[in-house]
Design a protein around this motif. Structure first.
Motif, PDB file in Angstrom:
ATOM      1  N   PHE A  66      -2.569   7.449  -6.016  1.00 32.87           N
ATOM      2  CA  PHE A  66      -3.076   8.811  -5.889  1.00 32.87           C
ATOM      3  C   PHE A  66      -2.503   9.742  -6.960  1.00 32.87           C
ATOM      4  CE2 PHE A  66      -4.050   6.942  -1.848  1.00 32.87           C
ATOM      5  CZ  PHE A  66      -5.263   7.514  -1.505  1.00 32.87           C
ATOM      6  N   ARG A  67      -2.037   9.128  -8.050  1.00 36.77           N
ATOM      7  CA  ARG A  67      -1.587   9.876  -9.223  1.00 36.77           C
ATOM      8  C   ARG A  67      -0.506  10.894  -8.893  1.00 36.77           C
ATOM      9  NH1 ARG A  67      -7.336  11.063 -12.408  1.00 36.77           N
ATOM     10  NH2 ARG A  67      -8.021   8.874 -12.496  1.00 36.77           N
ATOM     11  N   ARG A  68       0.386  10.504  -8.010  1.00 35.55           N
ATOM     12  CA  ARG A  68       1.515  11.365  -7.666  1.00 35.55           C
ATOM     13  C   ARG A  68       2.834  10.746  -8.131  1.00 35.55           C
ATOM     14  NH1 ARG A  68       0.284  16.544  -5.596  1.00 35.55           N
ATOM     15  NH2 ARG A  68      -1.901  16.418  -4.974  1.00 35.55           N
ATOM     16  N   ALA A  69       2.736   9.705  -8.920  1.00 33.21           N
ATOM     17  CA  ALA A  69       3.939   8.992  -9.336  1.00 33.21           C
ATOM     18  C   ALA A  69       4.727   9.796 -10.365  1.00 33.21           C
ATOM     19  CB  ALA A  69       3.560   7.633  -9.916  1.00 33.21           C
ATOM     20  N   ARG A  70       6.034   9.707 -10.243  1.00 33.40           N
ATOM     21  CA  ARG A  70       6.941  10.310 -11.206  1.00 33.40           C
ATOM     22  C   ARG A  70       7.579   9.207 -12.041  1.00 33.40           C
ATOM     23  NH1 ARG A  70      10.332  13.075  -6.451  1.00 33.40           N
ATOM     24  NH2 ARG A  70      10.501  10.820  -6.098  1.00 33.40           N
ATOM     25  N   ALA A  71       8.270   9.599 -13.075  1.00 35.08           N
ATOM     26  CA  ALA A  71       8.956   8.605 -13.904  1.00 35.08           C
ATOM     27  C   ALA A  71       9.962   7.815 -13.071  1.00 35.08           C
ATOM     28  CB  ALA A  71       9.651   9.301 -15.074  1.00 35.08           C
ATOM     29  N   THR A  72      10.578   8.490 -12.114  1.00 34.41           N
ATOM     30  CA  THR A  72      11.543   7.815 -11.240  1.00 34.41           C
ATOM     31  C   THR A  72      10.873   6.731 -10.408  1.00 34.41           C
ATOM     32  OG1 THR A  72      12.829   9.857 -11.093  1.00 34.41           O
ATOM     33  CG2 THR A  72      13.271   8.164  -9.443  1.00 34.41           C
ATOM     34  N   ASP A  73       9.644   6.981  -9.968  1.00 36.67           N
ATOM     35  CA  ASP A  73       8.924   5.979  -9.182  1.00 36.67           C
ATOM     36  C   ASP A  73       8.660   4.720 -10.006  1.00 36.67           C
ATOM     37  OD1 ASP A  73       8.819   7.739  -7.016  1.00 36.67           O
ATOM     38  OD2 ASP A  73       6.972   8.660  -7.747  1.00 36.67           O
ATOM     39  N   ALA A  95       0.839  -1.201   0.000  1.00 40.14           N
ATOM     40  CA  ALA A  95       0.000   0.000   0.000  1.00 40.14           C
ATOM     41  C   ALA A  95       0.873   1.250   0.000  1.00 40.14           C
ATOM     42  CB  ALA A  95      -0.926  -0.006   1.211  1.00 40.14           C
ATOM     43  N   LEU A  96       1.943   1.232   0.805  1.00 38.18           N
ATOM     44  CA  LEU A  96       2.868   2.367   0.812  1.00 38.18           C
ATOM     45  C   LEU A  96       3.686   2.424  -0.472  1.00 38.18           C
ATOM     46  CD1 LEU A  96       4.400   2.743   4.392  1.00 38.18           C
ATOM     47  CD2 LEU A  96       2.962   4.357   3.151  1.00 38.18           C
ATOM     48  N   VAL A  97       4.124   1.251  -0.936  1.00 37.47           N
ATOM     49  CA  VAL A  97       4.937   1.206  -2.154  1.00 37.47           C
ATOM     50  C   VAL A  97       4.172   1.790  -3.339  1.00 37.47           C
ATOM     51  CG1 VAL A  97       6.010  -0.353  -3.822  1.00 37.47           C
ATOM     52  CG2 VAL A  97       6.333  -0.737  -1.369  1.00 37.47           C
ATOM     53  N   LEU A  98       2.901   1.454  -3.441  1.00 35.01           N
ATOM     54  CA  LEU A  98       2.095   1.878  -4.590  1.00 35.01           C
ATOM     55  C   LEU A  98       1.338   3.177  -4.347  1.00 35.01           C
ATOM     56  CD1 LEU A  98       0.656  -1.613  -5.605  1.00 35.01           C
ATOM     57  CD2 LEU A  98       2.624  -0.425  -6.582  1.00 35.01           C
ATOM     58  N   TRP A  99       1.527   3.776  -3.178  1.00 35.29           N
ATOM     59  CA  TRP A  99       0.790   4.995  -2.841  1.00 35.29           C
ATOM     60  C   TRP A  99       0.935   6.088  -3.909  1.00 35.29           C
ATOM     61  CZ3 TRP A  99      -2.332   5.280   1.505  1.00 35.29           C
ATOM     62  CH2 TRP A  99      -2.895   6.533   1.782  1.00 35.29           C
ATOM     63  N   PRO A 100       2.136   6.367  -4.408  1.00 39.88           N
ATOM     64  CA  PRO A 100       2.253   7.410  -5.441  1.00 39.88           C
ATOM     65  C   PRO A 100       1.434   7.097  -6.695  1.00 39.88           C
ATOM     66  CG  PRO A 100       4.403   6.862  -4.541  1.00 39.88           C
ATOM     67  CD  PRO A 100       3.456   5.824  -4.040  1.00 39.88           C
ATOM     68  N   ALA A 112       9.232   4.634   1.332  1.00 40.90           N
ATOM     69  CA  ALA A 112       9.541   5.913   1.978  1.00 40.90           C
ATOM     70  C   ALA A 112       8.871   7.066   1.240  1.00 40.90           C
ATOM     71  CB  ALA A 112      11.056   6.120   2.010  1.00 40.90           C
ATOM     72  N   ARG A 113       8.831   6.972  -0.070  1.00 35.69           N
ATOM     73  CA  ARG A 113       8.154   7.995  -0.874  1.00 35.69           C
ATOM     74  C   ARG A 113       6.652   8.000  -0.581  1.00 35.69           C
ATOM     75  NH1 ARG A 113       7.004  12.191  -4.143  1.00 35.69           N
ATOM     76  NH2 ARG A 113       6.101  11.664  -6.152  1.00 35.69           N
ATOM     77  N   GLY A 114       6.062   6.814  -0.452  1.00 35.19           N
ATOM     78  CA  GLY A 114       4.643   6.737  -0.127  1.00 35.19           C
ATOM     79  C   GLY A 114       4.337   7.330   1.232  1.00 35.19           C
ATOM     80  N   TRP A 115       5.200   7.028   2.220  1.00 34.53           N
ATOM     81  CA  TRP A 115       4.986   7.597   3.556  1.00 34.53           C
ATOM     82  C   TRP A 115       5.148   9.115   3.524  1.00 34.53           C
ATOM     83  CZ3 TRP A 115       7.664  10.493   7.129  1.00 34.53           C
ATOM     84  CH2 TRP A 115       7.097  10.550   8.412  1.00 34.53           C
ATOM     85  N   GLU A 116       6.096   9.595   2.719  1.00 36.45           N
ATOM     86  CA  GLU A 116       6.293  11.042   2.601  1.00 36.45           C
ATOM     87  C   GLU A 116       5.038  11.718   2.050  1.00 36.45           C
ATOM     88  OE1 GLU A 116       9.506  14.069   0.497  1.00 36.45           O
ATOM     89  OE2 GLU A 116       9.009  12.160  -0.449  1.00 36.45           O
ATOM     90  N   LEU A 117       4.427  11.104   1.040  1.00 36.11           N
ATOM     91  CA  LEU A 117       3.201  11.670   0.479  1.00 36.11           C
ATOM     92  C   LEU A 117       2.062  11.620   1.489  1.00 36.11           C
ATOM     93  CD1 LEU A 117       3.303  10.202  -3.149  1.00 36.11           C
ATOM     94  CD2 LEU A 117       3.737  12.562  -2.451  1.00 36.11           C
ATOM     95  N   LEU A 118       1.994  10.517   2.232  1.00 42.49           N
ATOM     96  CA  LEU A 118       0.962  10.404   3.259  1.00 42.49           C
ATOM     97  C   LEU A 118       1.178  11.449   4.347  1.00 42.49           C
ATOM     98  CD1 LEU A 118      -1.430   8.836   4.490  1.00 42.49           C
ATOM     99  CD2 LEU A 118       0.244   7.309   5.557  1.00 42.49           C
TER     100      LEU A 118
END
Length: 338
Positions: A115-122, A107-112, A163-169
């Motif tokens: 919620f359509r916050r994913a970047r190409a890097t993700d 859930a955290l891994v796919l969070w970006p 970590a990116r997902g938690w940051e967005l949360l």
């Protein structure tokens, strides 16, 4: 595994070549490490199998090392349905164990992405793990004792995504109002609870799960050899019974003996799988003796050792004893730490 993840990493560097040039020292260091690793692997394969480009498992597994949807025997084949089941099992294992939390890690891994916050890097960080899942869907074996270990090379990248997902949360990205005000304390509370759970529950449970048989090893063999003063000859290994505490009930723990063999099988003590009547081929040269049959009883974690004794034109067994001698051979006896 290294090739699959390496290709994904290389594609990311090529796509972001301008940034790669700016960080050329890091890219150069990574290339040097990759070349050194490849050279060491080639040297090891040259020393062990005589061919720098031939992996040892190709020789050891023979037909069983093939990839794809293949039929091994009349009753055993690797099919798309089995591949799908294995893929889901690997995903579940990572979902359950990636963070050691009681919450789904993916859930955290796919969070970006959710919620359509994913970047190409993700997407690049996720691609390595997905590529490994796709690759090993074409391999027949499921890694029961270390679930999803074939995808571990891509898992460090998933930790970055988590970590990116938690940051967005934590930053309440994509939400407004009361939910936004609650997002930050909720994220901190979840992080604290997850770390406590991992330290007090998940990690001790994982350690206990290892028991005294980490993978293809068992702890009795070296102690039994020492107890019966066996330091030369050939030891044929066989295993009986079932392991009742984990999935691979018929593991033959081949590595327990094989890791003790000299590189060119010329040491004073050699370990080999029991081939029954085929053992006689290795016993033709009497100078390689004495010869032993080591039997490990999976259910009780007890070993029996017999010595081959030549009588006339045949080989007979002389019972040397059991180790340890004070354990009942009742099936299901728990494995003890020593």
């Amino acid at each position: 595994t290294a090739l699959v993840v390496g290709v994904v990493v290389a594609l990311g560097v090529l796509v972001q070549w301008r940034r790669a040039l700016a960080a050329w020292r890091g890219v150069l260091a990574a290339l040097l490490l990759a070349v050194a690793g490849g050279a060491l692997l080639a040297a090891w394969q040259q020393a062990t199998v005589g061919d720098a480009l031939m992996p040892g498992h190709v020789i050891g597994m023979r037909r069983n090392g093939r990839m794809g949807f293949v039929r091994f025997t009349d009753t055993r084949a690797h099919t798309p349905a089995i591949a799908w089941d294995h893929t889901l099992a690997r995903m579940r294992a990572v979902n359950d164990r990636l963070l050691g939390w009681p919450l789904p890690a993916l859930a955290l891994v796919l969070w970006p992405f959710l919620f359509r916050r994913a970047r190409a890097t993700d997407l690049w960080l996720l691609a390595g793990w997905l590529a490994l899942l796709a690759t090993y869907a074409f391999y027949w074996y499921y890694e029961e004792y270390w679930p999803a270990r074939y995808t571990t090379a891509g898992i460090p990248l998933l930790l970055i995504l988590a970590a990116r997902g938690w940051e967005l949360l934590h930053s309440a990205a994509g939400v407004t109002g009361q939910a936004a005000r609650l997002a930050r304390p909720a994220a901190r509370a979840a992080l604290a609870a997850g770390l406590v759970y991992a330290a007090l529950v998940a990690w001790p449970w994982e350690w206990e799960r290892l028991g005294c048989h980490p993978g293809d090893l068992e702890h009795v063999l070296p102690k039994a050899l020492k107890a019966f003063k066996i330091d030369r000859g050939i030891v044929f290994m066989r295993y009986t019974g079932r392991i009742l505490t984990r999935g691979d009930a018929f593991n033959d723990f081949y590595a327990a003996g094989f890791i003790r063999n000299a590189l060119h099988m010329d040491g004073p003590l050699v370990f080999a799988r029991n081939q029954r009547k085929g053992n006689a081929q290795l016993m033709r040269d009497l100078s390689r003796g004495p010869f032993y049959l080591y039997t490990f009883h999976r259910g009780t974690h007890q070993a029996t050792i017999d010595q081959y004794v030549r009588e006339g034109d045949s080989w007979q067994f002389k019972r040397l004893g059991q180790y340890p001698s004070n354990i009942s051979r009742r099936a299901g006896t728990a494995c003890r730490r020593e």
